[in-house]
Design a protein around this motif. Structure first.
Motif, short mmCIF file in Angstrom:
data_model
loop_
_atom_site.label_atom_id
_atom_site.label_comp_id
_atom_site.label_asym_id
_atom_site.label_seq_id
_atom_site.Cartn_x
_atom_site.Cartn_y
_atom_site.Cartn_z
N ARG A 1 0.82 -1.51 0.47
CA ARG A 1 -0.30 -0.28 0.09
C ARG A 1 1.12 1.30 -0.27
N ALA A 2 1.68 1.35 0.77
CA ALA A 2 2.75 2.56 0.70
C ALA A 2 3.35 2.52 -0.34
N GLN A 3 3.88 1.55 -1.18
CA GLN A 3 4.34 1.78 -2.54
C GLN A 3 3.75 2.37 -3.25
N TRP A 4 2.84 1.64 -3.00
CA TRP A 4 1.75 2.61 -4.44
C TRP A 4 0.91 3.87 -4.43
N GLN A 5 0.91 4.32 -3.04
CA GLN A 5 0.85 5.62 -2.35
C GLN A 5 2.16 6.63 -3.18
N ARG A 6 2.75 5.44 -2.84
CA ARG A 6 4.55 6.89 -3.58
C ARG A 6 4.35 6.86 -4.82
N ILE A 7 4.06 5.53 -5.70
CA ILE A 7 3.64 5.46 -6.93
C ILE A 7 2.94 6.54 -7.48
N GLN A 8 2.05 6.90 -7.11
CA GLN A 8 0.09 7.70 -7.25
C GLN A 8 0.82 9.21 -6.50
N TRP B 1 4.08 10.38 -6.80
CA TRP B 1 4.88 10.58 -8.07
C TRP B 1 4.30 11.02 -9.09
N PHE B 2 3.23 10.08 -9.34
CA PHE B 2 2.41 10.13 -10.56
C PHE B 2 1.56 11.57 -10.42
N HIS B 3 1.17 12.12 -9.56
CA HIS B 3 -0.13 13.04 -9.32
C HIS B 3 0.54 14.85 -9.35
N SER B 4 2.09 14.51 -9.40
CA SER B 4 2.80 15.74 -8.42
C SER B 4 3.77 15.65 -9.92
N SER B 5 4.03 14.96 -10.97
CA SER B 5 4.82 14.62 -12.18
C SER B 5 4.09 15.86 -12.72
N SER B 6 4.45 16.85 -13.48
CA SER B 6 3.81 17.48 -14.32
C SER B 6 4.46 17.56 -15.42
N PRO B 7 3.31 17.72 -16.70
CA PRO B 7 4.52 17.15 -17.72
C PRO B 7 5.08 17.89 -18.67
#
Length: 184
Positions: free
Chosen positions: A91-98, A100-106
């Motif tokens: 769960r922690a890994q999944w939250q980190r991935i999410q 990261w995904f949401h914080s990274s801008s195109p």
């Protein structure tokens, strides 16, 4: 003979460095530990790994105290605890991935176009998958999402292995036909 001794005596023998004692404890309780792990993790490979981890922890920890309960209770408690830890890690890994995904801008317009194309492709694959028969979907999900072998699928679905192979092959061929423009 070691196999005729009580769990406490076998455990003490293990603490004294006799590795045969670990085998005896595994013979006695390996199946129980595996079943608890499988029920909690839902994945045979993860359950096997956790079972091994539980028994190897007996070598290092040496914390079993018979006054606090039987060996089977101790092992199932350790298994449950380690399974919960694994769920938390995942769960922690999944939250980190999410995050990261949401914080990274195109970084560029091209990245955004790639993202849209990937989402469109994903929708097309989902729609194509929905066109398969229920059994084909089930077999493919078990094989590719759950990581089960054909023999494990056969056992789970109570279906001959040849039938599992047929459903898998026909499902993949139909997906290829529907998604032909993506495959080429």
């Amino acid at each position: 003979m070691l196999s005729n001794q009580t769990d406490t005596e076998v455990f003490q023998s293990l603490r004294s460095g006799n590795l045969l004692a670990l085998g005896i404890l595994y013979e006695r309780y390996g199946e129980v530990v595996y079943r608890v792990a499988l029920r909690m993790l839902g994945n045979a490979q993860e359950a096997e790994d956790l079972t091994q981890e539980v028994f190897l922890s007996l070598l290092g920890s040496g914390i079993y105290d018979r006054r606090r309960g039987s060996m089977v209770v101790f092992l199932t408690t350790v298994t449950r605890s380690k399974a919960i830890d694994r769920h938390r890690q995942i769960r922690a890994q999944w939250q980190r991935i999410q995050r990261w995904f949401h914080s990274s801008s195109p970084e560029s317009e091209r990245a955004l176009i790639d993202k849209v194309a990937l989402k469109e492709m994903s929708c097309r694959v989902r729609e194509a998958f929905a066109e398969l028969s229920t059994t084909q979907q089930q077999v493919l999900e078990m094989a590719y999402y759950d990581g089960l072998s054909q023999s494990e699928i056969s056992e789970e679905l109570n279906m001959p292995i040849g039938t599992v192979k047929t459903h898998k092959r026909k499902g993949l061929l139909k997906l290829r036909e529907i998604l032909q423009d993506l495959v080429e």
